[in-house]
Design a protein around this motif. Structure first.
Motif, PDB file in Angstrom:
ATOM      1  N   GLU A   5      -9.756  -6.364   4.492  1.00  0.00           N
ATOM      2  CA  GLU A   5      -9.480  -7.378   5.507  1.00  0.00           C
ATOM      3  C   GLU A   5      -8.015  -7.789   5.636  1.00  0.00           C
ATOM      4  O   GLU A   5      -7.598  -8.230   6.708  1.00  0.00           O
ATOM      5  N   ILE A   6      -7.218  -7.686   4.573  1.00  0.00           N
ATOM      6  CA  ILE A   6      -5.798  -8.049   4.645  1.00  0.00           C
ATOM      7  C   ILE A   6      -4.974  -7.006   3.908  1.00  0.00           C
ATOM      8  O   ILE A   6      -5.334  -6.600   2.801  1.00  0.00           O
ATOM      9  N   VAL A   7      -3.860  -6.592   4.527  1.00  0.00           N
ATOM     10  CA  VAL A   7      -2.882  -5.731   3.866  1.00  0.00           C
ATOM     11  C   VAL A   7      -1.529  -6.424   3.943  1.00  0.00           C
ATOM     12  O   VAL A   7      -1.023  -6.697   5.042  1.00  0.00           O
ATOM     13  N   ASN A   8      -0.954  -6.748   2.791  1.00  0.00           N
ATOM     14  CA  ASN A   8       0.398  -7.299   2.726  1.00  0.00           C
ATOM     15  C   ASN A   8       1.368  -6.130   2.570  1.00  0.00           C
ATOM     16  O   ASN A   8       1.338  -5.418   1.567  1.00  0.00           O
ATOM     17  N   ASP A   9       2.212  -5.941   3.562  1.00  0.00           N
ATOM     18  CA  ASP A   9       3.099  -4.785   3.588  1.00  0.00           C
ATOM     19  C   ASP A   9       4.492  -5.227   4.028  1.00  0.00           C
ATOM     20  O   ASP A   9       4.711  -6.408   4.372  1.00  0.00           O
ATOM     21  N   GLU A  10       5.437  -4.309   4.010  1.00  0.00           N
ATOM     22  CA  GLU A  10       6.774  -4.553   4.544  1.00  0.00           C
ATOM     23  C   GLU A  10       7.191  -3.332   5.341  1.00  0.00           C
ATOM     24  O   GLU A  10       7.114  -2.199   4.844  1.00  0.00           O
ATOM     25  N   VAL A  11       7.612  -3.553   6.588  1.00  0.00           N
ATOM     26  CA  VAL A  11       7.958  -2.468   7.488  1.00  0.00           C
ATOM     27  C   VAL A  11       9.333  -2.751   8.085  1.00  0.00           C
ATOM     28  O   VAL A  11       9.528  -3.792   8.719  1.00  0.00           O
ATOM     29  N   PRO A  27       0.814  -1.218   0.000  1.00  0.00           N
ATOM     30  CA  PRO A  27       0.000   0.000   0.000  1.00  0.00           C
ATOM     31  C   PRO A  27       0.845   1.265   0.000  1.00  0.00           C
ATOM     32  O   PRO A  27       2.004   1.259   0.413  1.00  0.00           O
ATOM     33  N   GLN A  28       0.219   2.345  -0.441  1.00  0.00           N
ATOM     34  CA  GLN A  28       0.854   3.652  -0.388  1.00  0.00           C
ATOM     35  C   GLN A  28       0.556   4.306   0.953  1.00  0.00           C
ATOM     36  O   GLN A  28      -0.466   4.021   1.586  1.00  0.00           O
ATOM     37  N   PHE A  29       1.444   5.208   1.376  1.00  0.00           N
ATOM     38  CA  PHE A  29       1.262   5.902   2.650  1.00  0.00           C
ATOM     39  C   PHE A  29       1.451   7.402   2.455  1.00  0.00           C
ATOM     40  O   PHE A  29       2.158   7.847   1.551  1.00  0.00           O
TER      41      PHE A  29
END
Length: 319
Positions: free
Chosen positions: A98-104, A59-61
């Motif tokens: 319901e689901i967000v696949n992200d990398e932090v 996702p974008q932030f």
């Protein structure tokens, strides 16, 4: 609630009983011979097909200080990992995806939310099979979302973070500390934080498709038994491991120190499952859980029926 029931009536023709032979046509790469499910009748269609609820990827932030969409009391999932700016994932988006696949900070994460169980859990996506990415099967088990991973096509129980069907059956995802709080709280603590930008989908973001759900008498498509001790099925509880504290008890006390955990509550967060607009939901407050050293602890604020279903031998912290 009337609107919710009318929506359910529209979906009911899609809700077939459990039938792995039929599922195999939709899931040709899933090994239904490998499973932790003793009774296939526990799994039901939620009324949408595979990916009918589209998970989000990468996702974008935007800077929290620049967001003009969210209202102060709106609920967001807060995720704070060392080495990265704090991130907020608004339930106005998670309710629809319901689901967000992200990398932090180099950690691949899955931020998840099941409205029917009020379960908001964040998982590390690294497993023995490599880094997985998750989608929504469209199936429910005890009213909780069944996820799937795209790499092995295995099914996973969202509230538990465990593989239940397929190659990854029996495997567990590591839970990461995250919590649901008001947008105002997040911004006050993280003035330089980030917030997930609105996805490029045609959805009524900020509106609640489950209006009145958390004051209904019974969970949607739940065929298990009610929770014990006189708790209503949709009473919220704070789950830490296999223990559950009634939210009402914590809200009255403000802080509870038990079983090596420090649970705290403060007013100011709107329920995402009450009014037609998320920001206008009644105040249910926000919960933080830390250990004795002040470190955040992975936990969930879920409905009592879901805790009872997935932790039938769990301990109820009533007093």
């Amino acid at each position: 609630m009337r609107r919710f029931l009318l929506s359910a009536a529209v979906l009911l023709p899609w809700m077939a009983q459990a039938d792995p032979a039929q599922w195999q046509r939709e899931w040709p790469e899933t090994d239904f011979n490998r499973t932790k499910i003793a009774d296939w009748g526990q799994i039901r269609s939620g009324g949408v097909p595979k990916d009918g609820i589209p998970a989000l990827d990468a996702p974008q932030f935007t800077a929290a200080a620049k967001d003009r969409r969210l209202q102060p009391r709106e609920p967001v999932i807060a995720l704070e990992i060392d080495g990265a700016r704090a991130r907020a994932y608004p339930l106005r988006y998670l309710t629809w995806h319901e689901i967000v696949n992200d990398e932090v900070a180099g950690v691949p994460v899955a931020v998840t939310y099941c409205p029917l169980c009020n379960s908001a859990m964040t998982f590390d996506r690294r497993t023995r099979a490599g880094v997985l990415s998750f989608g929504v099967t469209g199936k429910l088990r005890y009213s909780d979302m069944v996820m799937y991973d795209r790499e092995t096509q295995s099914w996973w129980q969202q509230a538990v973070g465990a593989g239940i069907v397929g190659e990854m059956s029996g495997q567990r995802l590591a839970s990461l500390p995250s919590w649901v709080e008001s947008w105002e709280e997040f911004k006050a603590r993280n003035p330089d934080g980030l917030v997930m930008a609105q996805p490029a989908y045609n959805r009524r973001y900020g509106q609640n498709p489950y209006r009145g759900y958390d004051t209904s008498d019974w969970p949607f498509l739940y065929d298990g038994t009610p929770p014990p001790h006189g708790l209503a099925p949709l009473d919220r509880v704070v789950r830490v491991g296999s223990r559950a504290w009634p939210l009402a008890r914590l809200a009255e006390a403000g802080e509870i120190r038990e079983a090596g955990a420090v649970l705290s509550w403060r007013a100011g967060q709107a329920s995402a499952l009450d009014a037609g607009a998320l920001a206008q939901g009644r105040d249910i407050g926000s919960v933080r859980v830390r250990d004795g050293a002040g470190r955040d602890v992975a936990h969930d604020v879920m409905f009592a029926f879901a805790f009872h279903a997935f932790w039938p031998d769990g301990r109820w912290m009533l007093k």
